[in-house]
Design an enzyme around this catalytic site. Structure first.
Site: not given
Ligand code: ZN
Length: 419
Positions: A89, A182
């Site tokens: 991400d 994350e």
């Protein structure tokens, strides 16, 4: 000087990276689903397929979007299982849609980014000067690049492809994992650490070549819900309590010259208002709190509680609910109990020709959370710089060195055996 292997790995990692950054994988803190955004699964599924095509037989994606795979040992003797993690991400600060990466040779000076008006300047990006003569990958100035952390993904993939193609490289069992979320602090919260079976792991989620990180902030989040007193403003005299004004009183009392990210560095912690939302009757104020020291982290959380109490006492007709949550803890204490994990990494970095530099991250990583969950996980450089901005860039040669560090680390573990 990079070895032939590092040069080969650099090209493979760069080719993969240029493909991966075209996927928009921005995560969303406010989402209640997991992963927080479905679009992250588009890339995660591709990664699972690519692992399978490489010949990683058990490569799979689970119901949380975690992609895992295992490379069996190439040596007979017992070697502990180690693992490598990277997150797909990208951060909320800058869009990750329609990334148009540019590969450029850097000859010094400023790098203008397309027609955007954005410029990477050596004065603002101090590591740039070390890369004259290198190939860099930059954006067109309208998006972030996503080297945080697709560079880590590409480097793990390149190293995996190399190991599959070169069974003569001696190594123990190696696991790889790619995860979402994350950047919203939930990257590995559902990760099956127990069944994964690794004794040590490494995130590829750092920055400057040669850096290794065995220390992160401890982090907490604090949310204040401020309930004012609503009434039609025409009849509001002595009745209305405006939640927005109450919120600004709290914000005004925050420390200005200390305990703020914009005024601190090194090992200093901070409290940081990240979001304010609501209306005159109700406002939510969100903070993050960071420190390397757990006791100081608690003190900073207490400071916010005290400020809220002060303001609530001055204006008893409003109520302020304060909720706080420790997100992760500094990993150093755990890693000190298993010194070989970082020692092996430092040796691997030396073997690729770099001087290991142990630094502390003014942030958290998935490794902080994995370490808390019982899988000690320091962080390895990726070669990326200036993450979460349009001026993010990465050095192709350093990508090769990061991937080569994975290979060397696998060999060092095979040589040294048990923890
Ligand atoms: Zn990252």
């Amino acid at each position: 000087m990079a070895s032939d292997v590092a040069v080969e790995l650099a090209e493979d990692a760069a080719e993969r990276f240029l493909r991966y950054v075209r996927f928009d994988t921005q995560s969303d803190e406010d989402s209640t689903s997991y992963p927080s955004t479905a679009k992250q699964l588009d890339l995660l599924r591709v990664l699972a397929d690519e692992l399978q095509e490489l010949g990683v037989a058990d490569a799979a994606i689970d119901e949380h979007g975690y992609v895992t795979g295992m490379l069996p040992a190439t040596v007979e003797h017992e070697v502990p299982t180690i693992a490598f993690f990277a997150h797909v991400d990208t951060a909320r600060e800058v869009t990750g849609a329609n990334v148009r990466p540019q590969r450029v040779r850097y000859d010094g000076g400023e790098i203008p980014l397309g027609e955007s008006g954005q410029v990477i300047r050596p004065s603002e990006s101090p590591h740039l000067a070390d890369h004259v003569g290198n190939e860099l990958i930059v954006t067109d100035g309208t998006t972030l690049l996503g080297a945080d952390d697709k560079a880590g993904v590409a480097e793990i993939m390149a190293a995996t492809a190399y190991l599959v193609a070169h069974p003569e490289v001696p190594h123990g069992p190696i696991r790889v994992a790619f995860n979402p979320d994350e950047e919203v602090g939930r990257g590995v919260i559902h990760f099956p650490v127990e069944s994964f079976g690794a004794v040590a792991a490494y995130t590829l989620d750092g920055s400057t070549a040669g850096e290794i990180q065995e220390e992160t902030f401890s982090g907490a989040s604090v949310r204040m819900k401020i309930h004012g007193r609503a009434i039609h403003p025409g009849w509001a005299k002595n009745e209305l309590v405006n939640a927005i004004k109450v919120a600004t009183r709290i914000v005004e009392r925050l420390p200005q010259v200390r305990l703020s990210p914009e005024t601190t560095e090194g090992r200093e912690g901070y409290v940081h208002p990240t979001q304010i939302s609501g209306d005159s009757s109700e406002v939510e104020l969100r903070f993050i709190v960071r420190d390397f020291d757990n006791d100081l982290l608690d003190e900073h959380m207490e400071l916010l509680r005290t400020l809220a109490n002060e303001v609530a006492t001055e204006e008893p007709r409003c109520t302020i609910d304060v909720e706080s949550r420790v997100q992760y803890r500094n990993m150093r204490e755990t890693l000190e109990q298993h010194p070989q994990i970082v020692a092996n990494l430092a040796e691997a970095v030396r073997r690729v020709g770099l001087e290991p530099k142990v630094t502390a991250i003014r942030g958290g990583t998935d490794g902080s959370v994995l370490t808390e969950m019982g899988l000690p996980t320091p962080n390895i450089f990726t070669g990326g710089h200036d993450a979460h901005s349009e001026r993010e860039w990465i050095c192709v040669e350093d990508m090769g060195l990061a991937a080569a560090t994975i290979l060397e680390l696998a060999k060092v573990w095979a040589e040294r055996g048990r923890v």
